[in-house]
Write an enzyme that holds these catalytic residues in place. Structure first.
Site: not given
Ligand code: PRF
Ligand code: ZN
Length: 373
Positions: A97, A305, A336
């Site tokens: 990714f 908080c 925070h």
């Molecule tokens: N595959 C992997 N990591 C990710 C995603 C994915 O589809 C996404 C999709 N939001 C974020 N990180 N391996």
């Molecule tokens: Zn805070």
């Protein structure tokens, strides 16, 4: 003997589940939010501080660490936990990714993906086998399969081709991972916003058999309504007795909606990244500390908080240190934001445990509606 990896659901409320993942490095209370520690640090936070916000587990990245300082170097130095001084569980993403979003000159084949580093242009290769090897060198507790995540919108044919490739890579990831007691391997469902493809992907993964299952391929530009549309059915295609992880999500309202739909784990850079750009997340919504309206305001960011930023500092101070580009600005706002996210997760867990999730969610939305005061 080392304690094995396990998951148990302790309570349910509608589709939502409260549970615990057990690992040799400690328990992960679910639904869990995992702060992102991409480059072996949750930026602007000491590990002890991250723990104080309530985090049970961090996320690390194969892609960044293989390029710098390299997985082999981290292994020689005793593994990622020792290297970054975080002894609790770490989940690592598999790299594909991040290659697609960060690297240049990518070439995707059946074997894997060749790419040039975004840092120095050097050439590298990632495949299911190499990703499993790297995640083992890092000493990751929860290893993610190597997958491909297409950017949406994409044609259905493209999403289908990509999903099928990810399922072949899931089998290769499983074979390469082998048997590693105490370490878990999670499969990653793909299939875009097409119900049949999601079901086919879930079947393929379940047949291979994993310790947990991620819903990948969401929060990639389809919008919240379409994402919730998929989450209305996708978790139901996965085994009940294994954790379900929604990758790269999200804003507080995304998290609440995902938990309502049966998601157990999430990660996102949002609380840490936006802390460094002057954005705070509170029960009453987003506060932009850059805004000049804060410059004389003696009140804390959030009166209720209990984080160090809210106990010790005024909005006027937080505004000032942001404007002056002082390092403490990113430190306080990140603390925070992570505190707020973990408090939200604790609220969700308590509400599921007592069968009060609907009331909790109604109150969550009402407080945000009331707005910043
Ligand atoms: N595959 C992997 N990591 C990710 C995603 C994915 O589809 C996404 C999709 N939001 C974020 N990180 N391996
Ligand atoms: Zn805070």
């Amino acid at each position: 003997m080392a304690q094995m990896f396990g998951f148990s659901v302790e309570a349910t409320d509608g589709s939502a589940r409260k549970g615990v993942i057990r690992t040799p490095r400690g328990e992960i209370r679910t639904p869990a939010f995992m702060p992102v520690g991409t480059a072996a640090t949750v930026k602007a936070m000491l590990p002890g501080s991250v723990r104080e916000t309530g985090a049970d587990i961090l996320l690390g990245n194969t892609y960044h660490l293989m390029l710098r300082p390299t997985a082999e170097r981290i292994a020689r130095l005793g593994g990622l936990h020792r290297f970054m001084n975080w002894e609790r569980p770490i989940l690592t993403d598999s790299g594909g990714f991040q290659v697609m979003s960060l690297a240049s000159l990518r070439k995707l084949t059946e074997e894997g993906v060749r790419f040039s580093s975004h840092i120095d242009g050097s050439k590298h290769m990632l495949s299911p086998e190499r990703s499993m090897e790297i995640q083992k060198l890092l000493g990751s507790d929860i290893v993610m399969c190597f997958d491909e995540c297409p950017a949406l919108p994409a044609t259905e044919a493209e999403v289908a081709r990509s999903m099928a490739l990810s399922m072949r890579w899931a089998q290769r990831s499983r074979d390469a991972f082998g048997d590693r007691p105490g370490h878990a391997l999670f499969g990653i469902m793909q299939g875009g916003v097409t119900r049949d493809l999601r079901e086919e992907s879930a079947k393929a993964l379940t047949e291979i058999g994993f310790d947990g299952y991620a819903v990948g391929g969401l929060a990639v530009g389809e919008g919240q309504e379409a994402m919730f549309g998929v989450l209305d059915y996708a978790p139901g295609f996965l085994p009940q007795d294994k954790p379900r992880y929604l990758m790269g999500v999200g804003k507080p309202d995304d998290i609440v909606g995902a938990v309502e739909r049966g998601i157990d784990m999430m990660d996102c850079v949002l609380p840490s990244r936006s802390g460094r750009t002057g954005q705070a997340w509170t029960r009453r919504g987003q506060v932009n500390i850059k805004n000049a309206r804060h410059q004389d305001d003696p009140r804390p960011l959030d009166e209720d908080c209990t984080c160090p930023a809210c106990r010790g500092y005024s909005r006027a101070y937080l505004h000032h240190v942001f404007k002056a580009q002082e390092m403490i600005s990113g430190m306080l706002l990140t603390w925070h934001n992570l505190h707020y996210y973990q408090e939200l997760m604790q609220g969700l867990r308590d509400a599921i445990g007592s069968g009060q999730l609907a009331a909790f969610v109604a109150n969550f939305h009402a407080q945000r509606q009331a707005g910043d005061i």
